[in-house]
Design a protein around this motif. Structure first.
Motif, PDB file in Angstrom:
ATOM      1  N   LYS B 310       0.835  -1.212   0.000  1.00 28.33           N
ATOM      2  CA  LYS B 310       0.000   0.000   0.000  1.00 28.33           C
ATOM      3  C   LYS B 310       0.864   1.255   0.000  1.00 28.33           C
ATOM      4  O   LYS B 310       0.514   2.252  -0.632  1.00 28.33           O
ATOM      5  CB  LYS B 310      -0.923  -0.002   1.230  1.00 28.33           C
ATOM      6  N   LEU B 324      -1.279   3.954  -9.026  1.00 32.43           N
ATOM      7  CA  LEU B 324      -2.105   5.108  -8.659  1.00 32.43           C
ATOM      8  C   LEU B 324      -1.704   6.349  -9.451  1.00 32.43           C
ATOM      9  O   LEU B 324      -2.562   7.100  -9.917  1.00 32.43           O
ATOM     10  CB  LEU B 324      -1.976   5.374  -7.150  1.00 32.43           C
ATOM     11  N   THR B 341     -13.836   9.036 -10.568  1.00 35.85           N
ATOM     12  CA  THR B 341     -14.335   8.017  -9.646  1.00 35.85           C
ATOM     13  C   THR B 341     -14.064   6.617 -10.182  1.00 35.85           C
ATOM     14  O   THR B 341     -13.608   5.746  -9.447  1.00 35.85           O
ATOM     15  CB  THR B 341     -15.842   8.222  -9.431  1.00 35.85           C
ATOM     16  N   TYR B 344     -10.454   5.715  -9.649  1.00 38.07           N
ATOM     17  CA  TYR B 344     -10.129   5.382  -8.264  1.00 38.07           C
ATOM     18  C   TYR B 344     -10.747   4.054  -7.856  1.00 38.07           C
ATOM     19  O   TYR B 344     -10.128   3.274  -7.128  1.00 38.07           O
ATOM     20  CB  TYR B 344     -10.590   6.493  -7.322  1.00 38.07           C
ATOM     21  N   ALA B 347      -8.544   1.338  -9.264  1.00 43.74           N
ATOM     22  CA  ALA B 347      -7.296   1.197  -8.502  1.00 43.74           C
ATOM     23  C   ALA B 347      -7.573   0.569  -7.150  1.00 43.74           C
ATOM     24  O   ALA B 347      -6.858  -0.350  -6.716  1.00 43.74           O
ATOM     25  CB  ALA B 347      -6.644   2.561  -8.314  1.00 43.74           C
ATOM     26  N   ALA B 348      -8.643   1.038  -6.495  1.00 40.82           N
ATOM     27  CA  ALA B 348      -8.959   0.518  -5.170  1.00 40.82           C
ATOM     28  C   ALA B 348      -9.249  -0.969  -5.245  1.00 40.82           C
ATOM     29  O   ALA B 348      -8.792  -1.736  -4.392  1.00 40.82           O
ATOM     30  CB  ALA B 348     -10.149   1.266  -4.581  1.00 40.82           C
ATOM     31  N   PHE B 351      -5.917  -2.913  -5.665  1.00 44.61           N
ATOM     32  CA  PHE B 351      -5.187  -2.970  -4.403  1.00 44.61           C
ATOM     33  C   PHE B 351      -5.909  -3.866  -3.406  1.00 44.61           C
ATOM     34  O   PHE B 351      -5.287  -4.631  -2.671  1.00 44.61           O
ATOM     35  CB  PHE B 351      -5.027  -1.567  -3.809  1.00 44.61           C
ATOM     36  N   TRP B 352      -7.228  -3.759  -3.378  1.00 48.73           N
ATOM     37  CA  TRP B 352      -7.996  -4.513  -2.396  1.00 48.73           C
ATOM     38  C   TRP B 352      -7.838  -6.003  -2.623  1.00 48.73           C
ATOM     39  O   TRP B 352      -7.614  -6.755  -1.680  1.00 48.73           O
ATOM     40  CB  TRP B 352      -9.475  -4.105  -2.467  1.00 48.73           C
ATOM     41  N   CYS B 355      -4.336  -7.032  -1.422  1.00 53.40           N
ATOM     42  CA  CYS B 355      -4.138  -6.943   0.028  1.00 53.40           C
ATOM     43  C   CYS B 355      -5.032  -7.921   0.770  1.00 53.40           C
ATOM     44  O   CYS B 355      -4.599  -8.579   1.709  1.00 53.40           O
ATOM     45  CB  CYS B 355      -4.408  -5.526   0.518  1.00 53.40           C
TER      46      CYS B 355
END
Lengths: 395, 375
Positions: B310, B324, B341, B344, B347-348, B351-352, B355
């Motif tokens: 992160k 990002l 939006t 993002y 990308a979120a 990453f999610w 992780c």
């Protein structure tokens, strides 16, 4: 027996096999190597800075900065010095870190308890919140709030009115500012006196309960002293307080308190992100209190809220505090991401603009890192003190 | 005392168990215990359900039902009632993955990635017996293979400068290198912190506490501004390398603390047994203590990897194009303005997924390794 003893005594090892001398030799070599490394770096830096025409030292701090700063808690304009930009940035960092710690603690405790709730929907919502937001990078969350949410708000002219003089638009959040009038100071002093009296009262009640077992309604009497009495005086004196409402003048709102969108986005992201970690800490702490404690409390006839307040939370706090400290430290350090959206914290102002203008890389980096090291030290010292207070006192 | 039992008379003999009350079993029982156990709980449940009803259906509609999935330009998304514009992500997908890496050379990073996956698979097989050898190969040899594949410059491969690297590939490279390189440094620092030599111990403590006390941004700033000053004049080096040095110095302090946790969890008897056998310091550490300690801290290492993964997003501040940063840049592209939006959210979710799966893996590993030592 005695001549056996002398045989059993270990013979003295050769000097290069003796652990004591080996350790000494190894450490001397380490110090020499490190010393050589540092002198090389310092020499290189000095020559490099000389060839680029950068003077060393802190004289630049007293030169005029010549740039403005978006938000400043102390008076600041272009004519102030670089030294003052340091303090403006420092105060802004402390503002966002302090507010962030406060809000994240509240959110984290609520969500941590909610995840353990017996209400299935509440527990699931809390779980979803935690699992979603802690696995998304903080910087991404800051960008999301700043560009996608706050950036999409209506412009100043179409500002949203949230009632009671609160205005919300893409330039920030505008709140009415309280303006104290004649005599308001008395209310303030009474409020302070109420807090002090409540602390003394709580101590006295604690002592009395320990020696006699009698309880005193500390909570309600403190409430009366802190809020009741000042409020009463406030109304008796005829409400000596007026509000300065934000007004649309020209292209922007004037008056009131304005919160810039950079601060809002940063606070939202820091609170939501750190809140997840605090929630997990709280959950782990509550889970660490053995179930026998709850059962014993029920057997004594305590109700659920008293069990929580008097039995579970005090014991859970001992487990919660150390990891909570590191979350606070993380939040304070993460507030440096402010620079990504242009909130004028110490990294953005001092390590960014001031460094770019003066080129004093070494001094500025050292000062900024020193600030964070100090903040880390202060927070962990405070939490250690708090931890000691909460720790189990064994007889 | 008179007991009136007019309707039912108790008779001696065997009676089957009565069914539990209807309100305590099945769906009704579940609802009563989990949602409506008290007035407060009922109010809370209804309130939360109402909030979910208000926000979840429109969100799903926006995300999936009304979304535009394909289209070459923004006009495709400017339809009345259109939801999320995934066409934006679609049209830039390769850039989000590889940055500005030349299109015709994409097989090289792809090969490196597939090779890594192929190498990792046996690690998860129970019957595979050479996990240590393979793990060592991945940690020590593979990074060089990957470097030559992606960077090129020898073996007849064309050089691709690091300023063309980007996207998810760069994020993975930065975090992977950060973890792999900081592990040995972290082990040395952890041993140093537990050493009996005062100078070694205090130097390790100072190093660890210094890097743990400052934010990664200041470290990245420092490595990009101050590292060039530290080196002899004229030696200029790569921006990516500078960021990596900063990340490794920073990460090794955290790694040291993780390893130290493992070292502390090994019972003292193991240390004493090792010295009773006459093993030297390095032998007792290498053969007795570290193998046990490192096994214990694998979940901890995975957790630091998640944190680092992160944190690599911060490199955008010093001008590198990780996932990002490249999405941020695409958002400001005038051809696709106004779809922040979607960028993002994409990308979120990337990453999610990374992780979350890693954290699940770490939890499973923790349960699996929980074999002894716990006190």
């Amino acid at each position: 027996m005695s001549d056996h003893d002398s045989e059993l005594k270990p013979s003295k090892p050769a000097i290069w096999n003796d652990p004591k001398y080996r350790a000494l030799f190894f450490q001397i070599v380490l110090v020499l190597a490190l010393g050589y490394f540092i002198t090389t770096i310092v020499n290189n830096t000095l020559t490099n800075m000389e060839s680029r025409g950068i003077s060393t030292g802190f004289a630049f701090l007293s030169e005029p900065a010549g740039f403005g700063i978006l938000q400043s808690l102390i008076e600041f304009d272009e004519s102030h010095t670089y030294g003052r930009t340091f303090f403006v940035g420092l105060l802004n960092t402390m503002l966002v870190a302090g507010l962030g710690i406060f809000l994240a603690t509240i959110l984290g405790f609520i969500m941590g308890v909610a995840r353990l709730s017996r209400n299935w929907v509440v527990a699931k919502v809390a779980t979803f919140y935690i699992e979603i937001f802690r696995n998304i990078p903080l910087l991404l969350q800051i960008f999301f709030w700043y560009f996608a949410v706050l950036g999409a708000l209506p412009s100043v002219r179409q500002s949203m009115s949230l009632g009671a003089g609160v205005e919300f638009n893409n330039r920030g959040l505008y709140l009415p500012a309280p303006v104290p009038e004649n005599g308001f100071a008395i209310v303030g002093w009474l409020f302070l006196a109420g807090i002090i009296a409540s602390i003394l009262l709580a101590r006295w009640a604690n002592k009395r309960q320990e020696s006699t077992g009698q309880q005193f309604p500390v909570f309600f009497s403190s409430l009366g002293m802190i809020f009741g009495l000042p409020l009463l005086v406030f109304f008796v004196m005829g409400s000596p307080l007026s509000w300065d409402y934000p007004m649309l003048k020209g292209f922007n709102f004037q008056g009131g308190i304005s919160i810039i969108p950079e601060l809002l986005a940063l606070l939202l992201a820091l609170t939501i992100y750190t809140g997840t970690f605090i929630a997990e800490t709280v959950r782990a702490g509550i889970n660490a209190v053995s179930h026998g404690q709850t059962e014993a409390a029920m057997a004594l006839g305590l109700n659920r809220s008293k069990t929580m307040r008097l039995i579970i939370i005090p014991q859970a706090m001992r487990v919660i505090i150390p990891p909570l400290t590191s979350q606070y430290l993380n939040l304070a350090k993460n507030s440096s991401l402010a620079t990504a959206v242009g909130y004028p914290d110490i990294v953005a102002v001092f390590m960014g603009t001031t460094l770019n203008q003066t080129g004093q890389a070494v001094e500025i980096t050292m000062m900024t890192m020193g600030v964070y090291l100090t903040i880390s030290l202060v927070i962990s010292m405070f939490m250690n003190w708090f931890n000691k207070r909460m720790a189990l006192v064994e007889r | 005392m008179t007991v009136t039992t007019e309707t039912k008379k108790y008779e001696l003999g065997h009676h089957p168990d009565m069914a539990p009350p209807l309100t305590t079993t099945g769906l009704i029982g579940w609802l009563r215990t989990n949602l409506f156990s008290s007035y407060m709980n009922s109010v809370l449940t209804i309130f939360v359900l109402y909030l979910l009803y208000l926000y979840i259906p429109p969100l799903i509609e926006w995300l999936f039902i009304d979304a535009i999935w394909s289209g070459g330009s923004r006009e495709a998304c400017e339809v009345d009632g259109a939801g999320a514009c995934w066409a934006f992500i679609n049209s830039r997908f390769s850039q989000f993955m590889y940055g500005f890496y030349p299109k015709d050379l994409l097989w090289r990073p792809n090969t490196a990635g597939l090779l890594l996956i192929a190498l990792m698979v046996p690690l998860f097989l129970k019957s595979f017996n050479y996990k240590w050898v393979l793990g060592g190969f991945i940690l020590i040899i593979y990074p060089f293979i990957a470097f030559y594949l992606i960077h090129g410059g020898s073996f007849g491969l064309e050089t691709v400068e690091t300023n063309k690297w980007g996207g998810l590939m760069l994020t993975l490279i930065l975090s992977g290198v950060g973890i792999v390189a900081s592990l040995p440094i972290g082990i040395v620092l952890a041993l140093g912190r537990r050493s009996e030599m005062p100078i070694v111990k205090s130097l390790s403590v100072v190093y660890i506490e210094f890097w743990r006390g400052v934010p990664l941004i200041t470290v990245l700033f420092m490595s990009s501004v101050m590292l060039p000053l530290f080196l002899p004049d004229g030696s200029d080096f790569d921006k990516l390398l500078r960021a990596m040095i900063g990340i490794i110095m920073f990460q090794s302090a955290y790694m040291a603390e993780v390893v130290r946790g493992g070292l502390q969890a090994i019972p003292k008897g193991q240390y004493e047994a090792a010295s009773a056998l006459g093993l030297s310091y390095w032998k007792s550490m290498g053969f007795i203590v570290l193998p046990q300690a490192l096994k214990l801290v694998i979940p901890g290492i995975v957790n630091t990897f998640i944190a680092l993964f992160k944190d690599t997003t911060l490199v955008l501040i010093i001008g590198l194009f990780d996932l990002l940063a490249i999405i941020q840049q695409a958002n400001s592209d005038s051809a696709w303005l106004g779809f922040d939006t979607e960028g993002y959210v994409f990308a979120a979710s990337v990453f999610w997924v990374f992780c979350f799966s890693m954290s699940r893996y770490s939890i499973a590993l923790e349960a699996k390794l929980h074999t002894g030592h716990k006190r």
